[in-house]
Design an enzyme around this catalytic site. Structure first.
Site: not given
Length: 74
Positions: A32-34
């Protein structure tokens, strides 16, 4: 609560819910990214009627961290 959090994560990130544990990390294990984390936080806030301030996000690294935060602040 953990089961519902796991379902939301699997749905949002396309992960296999069976592989998600409280020790699962959002970045390393789930990729997961931001932006993904931001979307997830919005889902958690809606589902559990809790506010997770942006400054708290840096303390949330694992699925267990989310469970703990929601339990303490609900």
């Amino acid at each position: 609560m953990f089961e519902k959090i796991k379902e939301l994560i699997a749905e949002e990130l396309g992960a296999d819910a069976a592989t998600i544990t409280k020790e699962t990390t959002f970045d390393e294990d789930l990729g997961a990214d931001s932006l993904d984390l931001f979307d997830l936080v919005m889902k958690f806030e809606d589902e559990f009627e809790v506010k997770i301030p942006t400054e708290e996000l840096e303390n949330i690294k694992t699925v267990g961290d989310v469970c703990d935060y929601i339990e303490k602040n609900k």
